[in-house]
Design a protein around this motif. Structure first.
Motif, PDB file in Angstrom:
ATOM      1  N   TYR A   1      44.150 -17.984 -22.824  1.00 51.84           N
ATOM      2  CA  TYR A   1      44.647 -16.801 -21.561  1.00 51.84           C
ATOM      3  C   TYR A   1      43.345 -16.237 -21.250  1.00 51.84           C
ATOM      4  O   TYR A   1      42.227 -15.504 -21.356  1.00 51.84           O
ATOM      5  N   PRO A   2      43.524 -16.998 -20.008  1.00 53.16           N
ATOM      6  CA  PRO A   2      41.874 -16.330 -19.249  1.00 53.16           C
ATOM      7  C   PRO A   2      40.968 -15.205 -19.051  1.00 53.16           C
ATOM      8  O   PRO A   2      40.465 -14.612 -18.462  1.00 53.16           O
ATOM      9  N   SER A   3      42.659 -14.673 -18.090  1.00 50.33           N
ATOM     10  CA  SER A   3      43.211 -13.341 -18.168  1.00 50.33           C
ATOM     11  C   SER A   3      42.314 -12.045 -19.083  1.00 50.33           C
ATOM     12  O   SER A   3      42.564 -11.278 -18.549  1.00 50.33           O
ATOM     13  N   ALA A   4      42.984 -12.536 -20.113  1.00 52.17           N
ATOM     14  CA  ALA A   4      43.176 -11.463 -21.380  1.00 52.17           C
ATOM     15  C   ALA A   4      41.730 -10.290 -21.240  1.00 52.17           C
ATOM     16  O   ALA A   4      41.341  -9.435 -22.020  1.00 52.17           O
ATOM     17  N   SER A   5      40.576 -11.319 -21.062  1.00 53.06           N
ATOM     18  CA  SER A   5      38.952 -10.310 -21.276  1.00 53.06           C
ATOM     19  C   SER A   5      37.912 -11.572 -19.953  1.00 53.06           C
ATOM     20  O   SER A   5      37.933 -12.448 -19.934  1.00 53.06           O
ATOM     21  N   PHE A   6      37.189 -10.235 -19.432  1.00 49.63           N
ATOM     22  CA  PHE A   6      36.140 -10.845 -18.717  1.00 49.63           C
ATOM     23  C   PHE A   6      34.485 -10.886 -19.185  1.00 49.63           C
ATOM     24  O   PHE A   6      34.311  -9.343 -19.475  1.00 49.63           O
ATOM     25  N   VAL A   7      33.595 -11.521 -19.213  1.00 46.31           N
ATOM     26  CA  VAL A   7      32.407 -11.747 -19.395  1.00 46.31           C
ATOM     27  C   VAL A   7      32.156 -10.165 -17.960  1.00 46.31           C
ATOM     28  O   VAL A   7      32.248 -10.582 -16.861  1.00 46.31           O
ATOM     29  N   GLN A   8      31.991  -9.538 -18.842  1.00 46.48           N
ATOM     30  CA  GLN A   8      31.101  -8.445 -17.330  1.00 46.48           C
ATOM     31  C   GLN A   8      30.772  -8.905 -16.249  1.00 46.48           C
ATOM     32  O   GLN A   8      30.949  -8.578 -14.903  1.00 46.48           O
ATOM     33  N   SER A   9      29.743  -9.657 -15.653  1.00 47.58           N
ATOM     34  CA  SER A   9      29.474 -10.023 -15.134  1.00 47.58           C
ATOM     35  C   SER A   9      30.026 -11.111 -14.176  1.00 47.58           C
ATOM     36  O   SER A   9      29.174 -11.813 -12.588  1.00 47.58           O
ATOM     37  N   TYR A  10      31.248 -11.355 -15.137  1.00 48.56           N
ATOM     38  CA  TYR A  10      32.087 -12.583 -14.432  1.00 48.56           C
ATOM     39  C   TYR A  10      33.093 -12.005 -13.922  1.00 48.56           C
ATOM     40  O   TYR A  10      34.191 -13.317 -13.699  1.00 48.56           O
ATOM     41  N   ALA A  11      33.405 -10.955 -14.109  1.00 47.98           N
ATOM     42  CA  ALA A  11      34.706 -10.111 -13.278  1.00 47.98           C
ATOM     43  C   ALA A  11      35.288 -10.503 -12.101  1.00 47.98           C
ATOM     44  O   ALA A  11      34.486 -10.164 -11.356  1.00 47.98           O
ATOM     45  N   PRO A  12      36.702 -10.874 -12.250  1.00 53.81           N
ATOM     46  CA  PRO A  12      36.994 -10.867 -10.568  1.00 53.81           C
ATOM     47  C   PRO A  12      36.874  -9.938  -9.765  1.00 53.81           C
ATOM     48  O   PRO A  12      37.269  -9.048 -10.242  1.00 53.81           O
ATOM     49  N   VAL A  13      36.456 -10.185  -8.324  1.00 52.61           N
ATOM     50  CA  VAL A  13      37.357  -9.207  -7.426  1.00 52.61           C
ATOM     51  C   VAL A  13      38.321  -9.429  -6.483  1.00 52.61           C
ATOM     52  O   VAL A  13      38.354 -10.935  -6.136  1.00 52.61           O
ATOM     53  N   ILE A  14      38.923  -8.836  -6.137  1.00 54.38           N
ATOM     54  CA  ILE A  14      39.327  -8.913  -3.807  1.00 54.38           C
ATOM     55  C   ILE A  14      39.637  -8.257  -3.288  1.00 54.38           C
ATOM     56  O   ILE A  14      38.848  -6.923  -3.809  1.00 54.38           O
ATOM     57  N   VAL A  15      38.791  -8.810  -1.857  1.00 54.98           N
ATOM     58  CA  VAL A  15      38.406  -8.068  -1.387  1.00 54.98           C
ATOM     59  C   VAL A  15      39.485  -8.264  -0.547  1.00 54.98           C
ATOM     60  O   VAL A  15      39.690  -9.125   0.007  1.00 54.98           O
ATOM     61  N   ASP A  16      39.706  -7.071   0.675  1.00 60.46           N
ATOM     62  CA  ASP A  16      40.623  -7.135   1.094  1.00 60.46           C
ATOM     63  C   ASP A  16      39.338  -6.475   2.660  1.00 60.46           C
ATOM     64  O   ASP A  16      38.270  -5.871   2.372  1.00 60.46           O
ATOM     65  N   THR A  17      39.555  -7.678   4.350  1.00 63.33           N
ATOM     66  CA  THR A  17      38.857  -7.265   4.702  1.00 63.33           C
ATOM     67  C   THR A  17      39.706  -6.328   6.381  1.00 63.33           C
ATOM     68  O   THR A  17      41.085  -5.946   5.835  1.00 63.33           O
ATOM     69  N   THR A  18      38.584  -6.398   7.336  1.00 68.32           N
ATOM     70  CA  THR A  18      39.364  -5.606   8.403  1.00 68.32           C
ATOM     71  C   THR A  18      40.104  -6.384   8.796  1.00 68.32           C
ATOM     72  O   THR A  18      40.940  -5.280  10.096  1.00 68.32           O
ATOM     73  N   ASP A  19      40.726  -7.463   9.081  1.00 69.06           N
ATOM     74  CA  ASP A  19      41.623  -8.681   9.830  1.00 69.06           C
ATOM     75  C   ASP A  19      42.740  -8.483   8.576  1.00 69.06           C
ATOM     76  O   ASP A  19      42.949 -10.214   9.265  1.00 69.06           O
ATOM     77  N   ASN A  20      42.651  -7.854   7.785  1.00 69.26           N
ATOM     78  CA  ASN A  20      43.808  -8.260   6.873  1.00 69.26           C
ATOM     79  C   ASN A  20      43.595  -9.767   6.043  1.00 69.26           C
ATOM     80  O   ASN A  20      44.989 -10.612   6.052  1.00 69.26           O
ATOM     81  N   ASP A  21      42.867  -9.448   5.878  1.00 72.64           N
ATOM     82  CA  ASP A  21      42.796 -11.231   5.218  1.00 72.64           C
ATOM     83  C   ASP A  21      42.434 -10.950   3.407  1.00 72.64           C
ATOM     84  O   ASP A  21      41.098  -9.759   3.362  1.00 72.64           O
ATOM     85  N   ARG A  22      42.864 -11.191   2.833  1.00 74.63           N
ATOM     86  CA  ARG A  22      42.555 -10.560   1.375  1.00 74.63           C
ATOM     87  C   ARG A  22      41.950 -12.048   0.927  1.00 74.63           C
ATOM     88  O   ARG A  22      42.214 -13.429   0.632  1.00 74.63           O
TER      89      ARG A  22
ATOM     90  N   MET B   1      28.166  -7.839 -22.664  1.00 75.41           N
ATOM     91  CA  MET B   1      28.891  -6.825 -22.629  1.00 75.41           C
ATOM     92  C   MET B   1      30.334  -7.452 -21.544  1.00 75.41           C
ATOM     93  O   MET B   1      30.452  -8.309 -20.922  1.00 75.41           O
ATOM     94  N   ILE B   2      31.596  -7.068 -22.938  1.00 79.52           N
ATOM     95  CA  ILE B   2      33.034  -7.663 -21.664  1.00 79.52           C
ATOM     96  C   ILE B   2      33.397  -6.671 -22.278  1.00 79.52           C
ATOM     97  O   ILE B   2      33.745  -5.693 -22.979  1.00 79.52           O
ATOM     98  N   ALA B   3      34.636  -7.267 -20.552  1.00 77.76           N
ATOM     99  CA  ALA B   3      35.099  -6.126 -20.413  1.00 77.76           C
ATOM    100  C   ALA B   3      37.234  -6.430 -21.035  1.00 77.76           C
ATOM    101  O   ALA B   3      37.318  -7.742 -20.084  1.00 77.76           O
ATOM    102  N   THR B   4      37.538  -5.769 -21.403  1.00 73.40           N
ATOM    103  CA  THR B   4      38.448  -6.649 -22.314  1.00 73.40           C
ATOM    104  C   THR B   4      39.973  -5.850 -21.769  1.00 73.40           C
ATOM    105  O   THR B   4      39.997  -4.491 -21.592  1.00 73.40           O
ATOM    106  N   LEU B   5      40.985  -6.725 -21.406  1.00 70.71           N
ATOM    107  CA  LEU B   5      41.813  -5.747 -21.273  1.00 70.71           C
ATOM    108  C   LEU B   5      42.834  -6.599 -22.398  1.00 70.71           C
ATOM    109  O   LEU B   5      42.803  -7.329 -23.127  1.00 70.71           O
ATOM    110  N   ASN B   6      43.818  -5.124 -23.311  1.00 72.96           N
ATOM    111  CA  ASN B   6      44.079  -5.682 -24.452  1.00 72.96           C
ATOM    112  C   ASN B   6      45.370  -6.853 -24.543  1.00 72.96           C
ATOM    113  O   ASN B   6      46.086  -7.374 -23.519  1.00 72.96           O
ATOM    114  N   PRO B   7      45.345  -7.401 -24.833  1.00 70.83           N
ATOM    115  CA  PRO B   7      45.857  -8.796 -25.143  1.00 70.83           C
ATOM    116  C   PRO B   7      47.261  -8.857 -25.482  1.00 70.83           C
ATOM    117  O   PRO B   7      46.877  -7.586 -26.573  1.00 70.83           O
ATOM    118  N   THR B   8      48.678  -9.172 -24.955  1.00 71.39           N
ATOM    119  CA  THR B   8      49.323  -8.830 -26.092  1.00 71.39           C
ATOM    120  C   THR B   8      50.145  -8.634 -27.467  1.00 71.39           C
ATOM    121  O   THR B   8      49.117 -10.474 -27.502  1.00 71.39           O
TER     122      THR B   8
END
Length: 162
Positions: free
Chosen positions: A76-97, A1-8
């Motif tokens: 355009y590597p950010s245009a779409s992601f293979v779903q199980s490889y979609a990047p995430v941002i993790v914010d931590t309690t010590d204000n690290d990202r 499954m590919i999650a797609t963000l519409n490229p311009t």
């Protein structure tokens, strides 16, 4: 499954122009480029037992995508992601990202986030929030660092991966 963000439309036009100016590629040269320091694809993508595990295996992407889609995923590597490889941002309690690819998301265990060349494990007690990242871990601009022939060779190699 590919999650797609519409490229311009501009991205699609540019990908089309690149595709029109791409000559037939050589699989062997593409393989050498894939495993070279110049392109460094192997850092994140594995073929068989060689390479990283941050990005999807090129043979899996080939089964899902056509040549133009492969080209777009390089340009355009950010245009779409293979779903199980979609990047995430993790914010931590010590204000690290941290940014990475979640390989396992179990609420009772520490969170492993894979990044090029290393794996980061974050204790659940330290996680403030997790959200999708709009940007791929794969850097943009590879097509500007390599020649058009290199790009054609890389596409030929990726299409040939099974």
């Amino acid at each position: 499954m590919i999650a797609t963000l519409n490229p311009t439309l501009q991205n699609k036009k540019r990908t089309g122009r690149i595709a029109c100016h791409t000559s037939p590629g050589d699989i062997r040269r593409g393989q050498l480029l894939f495993h070279s320091e110049k392109a460094a694809c192997y850092t994140c993508h594995a073929i068989g037992y060689m390479g990283g595990t941050v990005g999807p295996e090129p043979d899996a992407r080939r089964r899902i995508r056509q040549e133009r889609d492969l080209l777009e995923s390089i340009v355009y590597p950010s245009a779409s992601f293979v779903q199980s490889y979609a990047p995430v941002i993790v914010d931590t309690t010590d204000n690290d990202r941290q940014v990475g690819i979640l390989k396992k998301d179990d609420p009772d265990e520490n969170l492993p986030a894979h990044r090029p060349n290393n794996q980061l494990t974050i204790p659940r007690s330290k996680i403030k929030g997790i959200r999708p990242s709009p940007l791929s871990l794969m850097p943009e601009g590879l097509e500007q660092l390599i020649t058009k022939q290199d790009l054609a060779d890389l596409l030929a190699f990726l299409k040939a991966c099974k």
